[in-house]
Structures are given as structure tokens and as C-alpha cells.
Design an enzyme around this catalytic site. Structure first.
Site, PDB file in Angstrom:
ATOM      1  N   ASP A  55       0.909  -1.177   0.072  1.00 29.84           N
ATOM      2  CA  ASP A  55       0.240  -0.068   0.093  1.00 29.84           C
ATOM      3  C   ASP A  55       0.747   1.003  -0.087  1.00 29.84           C
ATOM      4  OD1 ASP A  55      -2.280   1.540   0.227  1.00 29.84           O
ATOM      5  OD2 ASP A  55      -2.895   0.643   2.033  1.00 29.84           O
ATOM      6  N   MET A  56       0.364   2.195  -0.429  1.00 27.65           N
ATOM      7  CA  MET A  56       1.134   3.624  -0.311  1.00 27.65           C
ATOM      8  C   MET A  56       0.126   4.766  -0.307  1.00 27.65           C
ATOM      9  SD  MET A  56       2.260   6.379  -1.933  1.00 27.65           S
ATOM     10  CE  MET A  56       3.700   7.324  -2.253  1.00 27.65           C
ATOM     11  N   CYS A  65      -1.389  -1.360  -4.341  1.00 30.88           N
ATOM     12  CA  CYS A  65      -2.484  -0.570  -4.016  1.00 30.88           C
ATOM     13  C   CYS A  65      -1.947   0.732  -3.471  1.00 30.88           C
ATOM     14  CB  CYS A  65      -2.842  -1.082  -2.515  1.00 30.88           C
ATOM     15  SG  CYS A  65      -4.308  -0.265  -1.876  1.00 30.88           S
ATOM     16  N   ASP A 122     -11.077   2.163  -3.212  1.00 30.97           N
ATOM     17  CA  ASP A 122     -11.446   1.676  -1.805  1.00 30.97           C
ATOM     18  C   ASP A 122     -13.070   1.814  -1.850  1.00 30.97           C
ATOM     19  OD1 ASP A 122      -9.094   1.317  -0.545  1.00 30.97           O
ATOM     20  OD2 ASP A 122      -8.979   3.521   0.383  1.00 30.97           O
TER      21      ASP A 122
HETATM   22  C1  DGJ Z   1      -5.908   1.985   1.664  1.00 28.93           C
HETATM   23  C2  DGJ Z   1      -6.290   0.670   1.043  1.00 28.93           C
HETATM   24  O1  DGJ Z   1      -6.527   1.058   0.004  1.00 28.93           O
HETATM   25  C3  DGJ Z   1      -7.182  -0.150   1.733  1.00 28.93           C
HETATM   26  O2  DGJ Z   1      -7.642  -1.153   1.179  1.00 28.93           O
HETATM   27  C4  DGJ Z   1      -6.595  -0.545   3.301  1.00 28.93           C
HETATM   28  O3  DGJ Z   1      -5.343  -1.368   2.907  1.00 28.93           O
HETATM   29  C5  DGJ Z   1      -6.055   0.777   3.904  1.00 28.93           C
HETATM   30  N1  DGJ Z   1      -5.312   1.496   3.180  1.00 28.93           N
HETATM   31  C6  DGJ Z   1      -5.494   0.410   5.343  1.00 28.93           C
HETATM   32  O4  DGJ Z   1      -4.834   1.291   5.878  1.00 28.93           O
END
Ligand code: DGJ
Length: 733
Positions: free
Chosen positions: A479-480, A524, A546
Site C-alpha cells: 500500500d502507499m 495498492c 476503496d
Molecule cells: C488503503 C487501502 O486502499 C485499503 O484497502 C486499506 O488497505 C487501507 N489503506 C489500510 O490502511
């Protein structure tokens, strides 16, 4: 010579011709300059030289006084700035005294089978059998600069790849202020522009608009390809539809700052450019050094948007995505994020896993909150040590328990970040991206790690590696969650940080998939803020948004699938009322929409009723039945949801098909978004089938391909909003 797959140079005509399946790209040398002649439907080699308008320029006939007119009119294949071309330039170079000026002249070229890598950057690949390449050297002798334009084509695909290497062969330092990857000069002819624009939770909405005089420009300054704009642009005929009309699509294989622009010029040409943004970009090029600009892809279709999409899908599946999972059925995963957010422990996860297993789900993914003392988003990023209060016995205990249940385990990381409240930040405050003397802006209470620095990259890599080696973990969600601001570094030059940051991300992901070749990696970025071809080089799938509401996802996934194959689109069935928009949608509809992606679950499955669990079991079966077809097939949009379709889409329903490459099988997905009174059942026109074959529907009805495509298919009458129906067709004769 294979006129569907060749690159030639004619000494006599001084023309380069790239012949693809149904299109041709031609470049010409006029005097000493390299000009763009044509990219369009198939024409013979070396055609169209008159498009360089050599007779119009007295400069060409040896009258040097008129050079300025020439510079501002000639269709340069790659445009340098400072010497009279006032249209958008591709290359800006300052010499050691700070003067802007560069004049590129043709020097040499090479044509060869196969395709070279671009050092440090993601790029398409091909073998000596399925790729051919051309390199053209342009030089500026005053600067001692060599600019190499690289082109590749692939067998069977109407796509040209372009990248650029800038080498300082001189004796003085040079400053690069802009290095785009592609420049294309097209006749304007009332063309329109299509981009993918949005926001968090609304990524990649298709936007279509006319092009007037002046410049249309999109881009990102955020250090990520972004939610807001996308590294894609299409220049399209005003009458282009899903199945007809000219569509030229540009896609950038890069995940950081970019720019994509089109300017209608004084002579009614359209100059299109794409590349790394010149925002906060300043690259010192010392003698002997080279700068590598990332790759841009340009596809050609005269059969509308559908053909463009399929060209990009095949290009990405055959020549960009390297993962061993590319052609494999992906495990059906359940992610605990929307089920628990940060509020979970071992028992809670195992409860989810047990119920999920009973429904046929194959992998549990533990999302954010398993490390440090993180119970909200305000701490612990960088401290990749398991929180044993939540998970006694650590990750190996969790993995063992999940494995005993009969499922695999996946895990979430946000490797590029550090929380001010973390042991890492307390030990290394200078490891965060910030401008010395300034308090950097927090976003989601976190800072970005300066991964332009090797010691920081090593720390990040070793942290992930240690975790992955500590337990049986089969999947990582990378994730980022914030943009780059306050872009400063204790170690890298200011104007180089943005690009060096991306090189750092790419190096880290390369190390990860090299050291853990069996790992399924999903990228992500706060939903879908880094859903781009650059990331696909490392991970076969990317979390799309999301916003998991099925109806919202129709628009988001339609925009995403305009370029990306369904197999790359992270899509889950989530809980209702939906956490982003509050909508309640039929469980079946949610599964049909998630099937147009990687398919998985993101909900508290322990709260589902017995009937709902039994429905999930049916969905799991549905996934197993159709996932090969969805992953490997061709996508046809039958009825879209976006302004791509100018004429008469009522937006009351959406339909798409995936058709097997050999046309033996097809899956039609139909969603009635909004019920309409007193309307007959809807007639839709299928695509992609074999006209001369007959197909049997699941209910036993038999239709010819020609009937389904030309007379049409009458959908079932559906009662209610947001209701879906799948129709499976198998060739029977
Ligand atoms: C953003 C992601 O898009 C979500 O799916 C989730 O993993 C959150 N971050 C977690 O902080």
C-alpha cells in the site's frame, strides 16, 4: 517481408516504416531533421513523405534566414526547446552557462529483433520472435548530446512503444529540465480527447471532450500516478464509438509524476506529448552520464474504443506483466479491512478464516494494523514488528492456524512510509522526505521515507524480507497512502528526488519478487492511486478503489478496463450498506461486478446469515467456473456507463462480455442499474462472437453468432434496481 510485422529503412526515401497488424507508423528524415509522417491505417512502406511539407520551407532550400518558421512548423518526431519551436517541447536542456537550447539532428539508426530493457525502469518486453526494435540517434554537436529514440513493435499488436535515452557526450555538465518519452504530431481534424479523471473513491472516470485551440493537459505532481488524473490519454475521431472510428491511445509505463498534453497548433496539427512531468524536475547530467526516460505506449485502432482496449489488454498480458500468477487462477481471498479495520486479534481473524473456509474462500489477507502498537492510522509505520498483544505467538502462529484451517495467509505492508510516532522515526528522523528547516506536512499522520537513499531501501527491504521469512505468507498487499510533499532529502539533489523516488520503489519491488518469486503481489495506493502500467510490471493485480460499492464500481472498473485487463483489477464483494456510499445492493450483483476483476471478499463474513453463506458458496463456484475465461478472454463493452458513449446511452443498464480467444465460449454480464417503467425487455447487441457458429445458452436456447450480434439479444425482464444477470454461451456448432 511480413507486412504485418516489420521495421524497415529506405535509404532512397529516407523513411523508417513500422508495419503492424493493421496499422503503419512512418518517420522521415528531412534535411538533417527527423519528422513524423504518419500513424494510422495500413499504408505501404515509405508512403506520405509530402506530410513533411519540405517545399513549404525556404530554409530547406538553403535560405538560413527562414529557419525560425521551419522550427515552429515542422512535425518533429521529438521536439527540443529553445531554438524556435514554440509548441510543447519534448526536451529542455540548459548548458553549463544556463542557456536553454538544443537542436537535434539525425545521426544514425539501428534495427534489430527483440527488445532491450530500460535500466531501472519497468517496460514492455519481447523475444526475438515477437518483438522488433528501432533506435534512432539524434545529436546536438554544440552540447555534445546524443538523444536515442527507441521504438518497438510486437507481432499481432497495433502498438508502438517509445522511450528515450539522453546521453551527455560533451565535456560540460548539462541540466535536463524536461525529458518526455513520446511526441506525436497528428492532423487535428476535429478530434476529441479522452482521459481518465477522478478522486479518491472515484478513480478513472472516463472523460471525453473536444479539443479547441491551445493546450489540453493532464498530469500528476503528487509523486504517484494519482487518483485525480491517469497516465493515459486518447485522441479520438469525433464520431468514434465502441466499435468504429479512429482512436489513438497513449499509456505511460510509469507510476510517478507525469504529464500528457495535446496542443492544437496554428497549422491545425495536434502535437501530443507524454512523459515524466517537468514539475520539480531538474536532472544534472554529467559528462558520460545517461538519463533514461520511461516508456510510453501508443496504440492505434480504427475500430473504436473496444479495439484499443483489447490492444492494451493483450500488450499488458503478453509483454508487461511478468508474474507467475498472470495465467493462474488467483486464490479467492478475504481481506479483513472492511470487516474489522484496526480492531482485530488472533481469535477474530481465525473466526473470519473458519467461516470463509466453510464458504470455499482460499486465503485470508490481514490488512493494516498488525505491527508496532498500531490501533489507528496515527502510528507505527516503519516498525514492521508484529504486535503480539493482538497476535500472540506472532505471524508464524497466525499462519500455522490459518493453514490448519486450510487457507493461505496474505499480509499488508506500507513500506514507503514512516509514522512520526515510530521507533524508526525516533532513530532516523532524517530518513523522511522533508526540506531541511521546514516542518513537513503530515498526511494520514505519516511521512514518506526517503527511499532515494540506499540505506533506507535496505532497511525497508530487510524489514519485509524478515517478516516474509518468519511465516508462511503467500501474498503481499503493498500500500502507499499519501502523496509526496515537502520534497527534500539529506542525500539527493532537489530536482531529482521525484524520479529517484520512483526508481527506488521499482528497485524495491524488483528485489521483492526476485527474492520471493512465488509471492502474489498486489499493489495498492489509498485505493487506486497507483494503478498504472509501471506497477503491473511487478504485480499482476492492483487494488482498484476503496469504493467497493458495486454500482460505483461499474463506472470505476469500466474506466480502469478501458486500458487494463480484468485480470489486473482488484475487485471484492463487500458488505452492505456499503461503507463508502451507504448503498445496499443485492449480494449477487456484488459478485457479478467483482467477477469483472480478481474476485474476493472484504466483509465480516461471520455476520452473514446461512442463506447468504450458501449464496457465497455458489459465487465461489461461479468464480471457479468462469475465472479462466475472464482472465484470459477478450473484453467487449456492450453497453457502457460513461460519456464515451455519446449517443443515447440511457445509463439504466450496463453490459459487458468476455469472449474466449478462440470464440468457443463467452460470458455476458448485465446489470440493470435503474429500473424504468413501461419498458420492454432490453435488446443488446453482442460482440466478438463467431458469426458462423451457433451458441447455446445455459437455459438451452440456441442462437447463431450472427443473430446475437446483428439482430440482437433480448435480456430477461428484471425487477428492481441494481440487479445483475450472467449469461454463459458455449459454441455448439
Ligand atoms: C488503503 C487501502 O486502499 C485499503 O484497502 C486499506 O488497505 C487501507 N489503506 C489500510 O490502511
Amino acid at each position: 517481408m511480413d507486412k504485418k510485422f516489420s521495421i524497415t529503412y529506405s535509404e532512397e526515401k529516407r523513411c523508417f516504416t513500422l508495419q503492424m497488424e493493421r496499422s503503419t507508423y512512418i518517420i522521415g528524415v528531412a534535411g538533417e531533421y527527423l519528422g513524423h509522417i504518419y500513424f494510422g491505417r495500413k499504408v505501404p512502406d515509405d508512403a506520405g513523405r509530402s506530410m513533411l511539407f519540405e517545399d513549404d520551407f525556404s530554409f530547406m532550400k538553403g535560405v538560413p534566414g527562414d529557419k525560425c518558421t521551419f522550427m515552429d512548423s515542422f512535425p518533429f518526431e521529438y521536439a527540443s526547446e529553445g531554438i524556435g519551436d514554440f509548441r510543447p517541447g519534448s526536451l529542455s536542456v540548459r548548458n553549463a552557462e544556463g542557456f536553454l537550447g538544443c537542436e537535434l539532428k539525425y545521426a544514425d539508426h539501428r534495427i534489430y529483433d527483440g527488445k532491450k530493457k530500460i535500466p531501472g525502469l519497468p517496460a514492455t518486453f519481447g523475444t526475438n520472435e515477437d518483438a522488433k526494435s528501432l533506435e534512432i540517434d539524434l545529436v546536438d554537436d554544440t552540447l555534445g548530446l546524443v538523444v536515442t529514440l527507441s521504438y518497438s513493435i510486437f507481432r499481432g499488436l497495433d502498438v508502438v512503444t517509445r522511450s528515450v535515452t539522453v546521453k551527455n557526450n560533451g565535456s560540460e555538465n548539462l541540466r535536463l529540465e524536461k525529458v518526455l518519452s513520446a511526441c506525436l504530431e497528428l492532423p487535428w481534424e476535429n478530434r476529441e480527447i479522452v482521459t481518465l479523471s477522478g478522486s479518491w473513491g472515484r478513480e478513472r472516470f472516463i472523460d471525453r471532450r473536444p479539443i479547441g485551440h491551445g493546450r489540453v493537459e493532464i498530469g500528476s505532481k503528487r509523486g504517484i500516478s494519482s487518483h485525480q488524473e491517469h497516465p493515459f490519454l486518447a485522441v479520438v475521431a469525433e464520431n468514434a464509438t465502441e466499435t468504429s472510428g479512429e482512436v489513438i491511445g497513449f499509456s505511460f509505463v510509469y507510476s510517478g509524476n507525469f504529464v500528457a498534453q495535446a496542443e492544437r497548433t496554428q497549422h491545425d496539427m495536434l502535437r501530443v506529448g507524454m512523459g515524466v512531468s517537468d514539475y520539480n524536475f531538474l536532472w544534472e547530467l554529467q559528462p558520460g552520464e545517461s538519463f533514461y526516460a520511461p516508456e510510453a505506449l501508443i496504440s492505434y485502432s480504427y475500430e473504436g474504443f473496444g479495439a484499443m482496449s483489447r490492444t492494451f489488454h493483450d500488450t499488458f498480458r503478453k509483454h508487461l506483466i511478468r508474474s507467475p500468477y498472470l495465467h493462474k487462477k488467483r486464490p479467492i481471498l478475504i481481506n479483513n479491512w472492511e470487516a474489522t479495520y484496526f480492531d482485530f486479534n488472533l481469535d477474530r481473524l481465525l473466526e473470519i478464516a473458519r467461516t470463509a473456509k466453510s464458504a470455499g474462500i482460499e486465503m485470508l489477507v490481514m490488512d493494516d494494523g498488525w505491527f508496532g502498537h498500531r490501533s489507528s492510522d496515527n502510528c507505527s509505520l516503519g516498525d514492521w514488528i508484529v504486535n503480539e498483544e493482538k497476535l500472540p505467538g506472532g505471524l508464524s502462529a497466525l499462519a500455522n492456524a490459518v493453514n490448519e484451517i486450510g487457507m493461505d495467509l496474505g499480509i499488508w505492508f506500507e513500506p514507503e512510509m514512516v509514522s512520526p510516532d515510530s521507533d524508526l522515526y525516533r532513530a532516523h528522523p532524517d530518513w523522511a522526505v522533508k526540506i531541511p528547516g521546514r516542518e513537513p506536512a503530515l498526511c494520514r499522520t505519516q511521512l514518506v521515507l526517503d527511499i532515494t537513499r540506499k540505506e533506507v531501501r535496505d532497511y525497508v527491504f530487510n524489514s519485509i524480507s524478515r517478516v516474509l521469512k518468519s511465516a508462511n505468507i503467500r501474498y503481499v498487499k503493498w500500500d502507499m497512502n499519501r502523496p509526496l510533499t515537502d520534497v527534500g532529502s539529506m542525500a539527493s539533489a532537489g530536482g531529482e528526488i521525484m524520479h529517484r523516488y520512483m526508481l527506488g520503489v521499482y528497485e524495491l519491488q524488483e528485489r521483492l519478487i526476485t527474492e520471493f518469486p512465488d509471492l502474489l503481489l498486489e499493489n495498492c495506493s489509498s485505493g487506486g492511486a497507483r494503478f498504472d502500467p509501471g506497477m503491473l510490471y511487478y504485480s499482476p493485480q492492483i487494488w482498484c478503489s476503496d469504493d467497493t460499492d458495486a454500482i460505483e464500481r461499474l463506472t470505476i472498473q469500466e474506466g480502469t478496463a478501458l486500458i487494463y485487463p480484468l485480470s489486473a483489477i482488484g475487485a471484492h464483494v463487500s458488505i452492505c450498506p456499503n461503507h463508502t456510499v451507504g448503498r445496499t445492493t443485492d449480494l449477487y450483483t456484488r459478485s457479478v461486478v467483482a467477477l469483472a476483476g480478481t474476485f474476493g471478499y472484504e466483509m465480516d463474513i461471520t455476520k452473514m446469515s446461512d442463506e447468504e453463506l450458501s449464496e457465497i458458496r455458489d459465487q465461489v463456484e461461479m468464480y471457479h467456473r468462469y475465472s479462466d475465461l475472464v482472465r484470459e478472454g477478450d473484453l467487449y463493452r456492450i453497453k457502457g456507463n460513461s460519456p464515451l458513449y455519446k449517443n443515447g446511452n440511457d445509463r439504466a443498464s450496463v453490459a459487458w462480455m468476455t469472449v474466449a480467444k478462440d470464440k468457443s465460449e463467452a460470458l455476458l454480464s448485465y446489470v440493470q442499474v435503474c429500473a424504468v417503467a413501461n419498458r420492454r425487455a432490453e435488446v443488446i447487441y453482442l460482440q466478438g462472437l463467431d458469426e458462423d457458429s451457433e451458441y447455446v445458452l445455459d437455459d438451452g436456447r440456441v442462437f447463431s453468432g450472427a443473430e446475437l450480434m446483428h439482430i440482437g439479444f433480448v435480456t430477461d425482464k428484471i425487477w428492481g434496481d441494481a440487479k445483475a444477470k450472467l449469461y454463459h454461451l458455449t459454441r455448439c456448432r
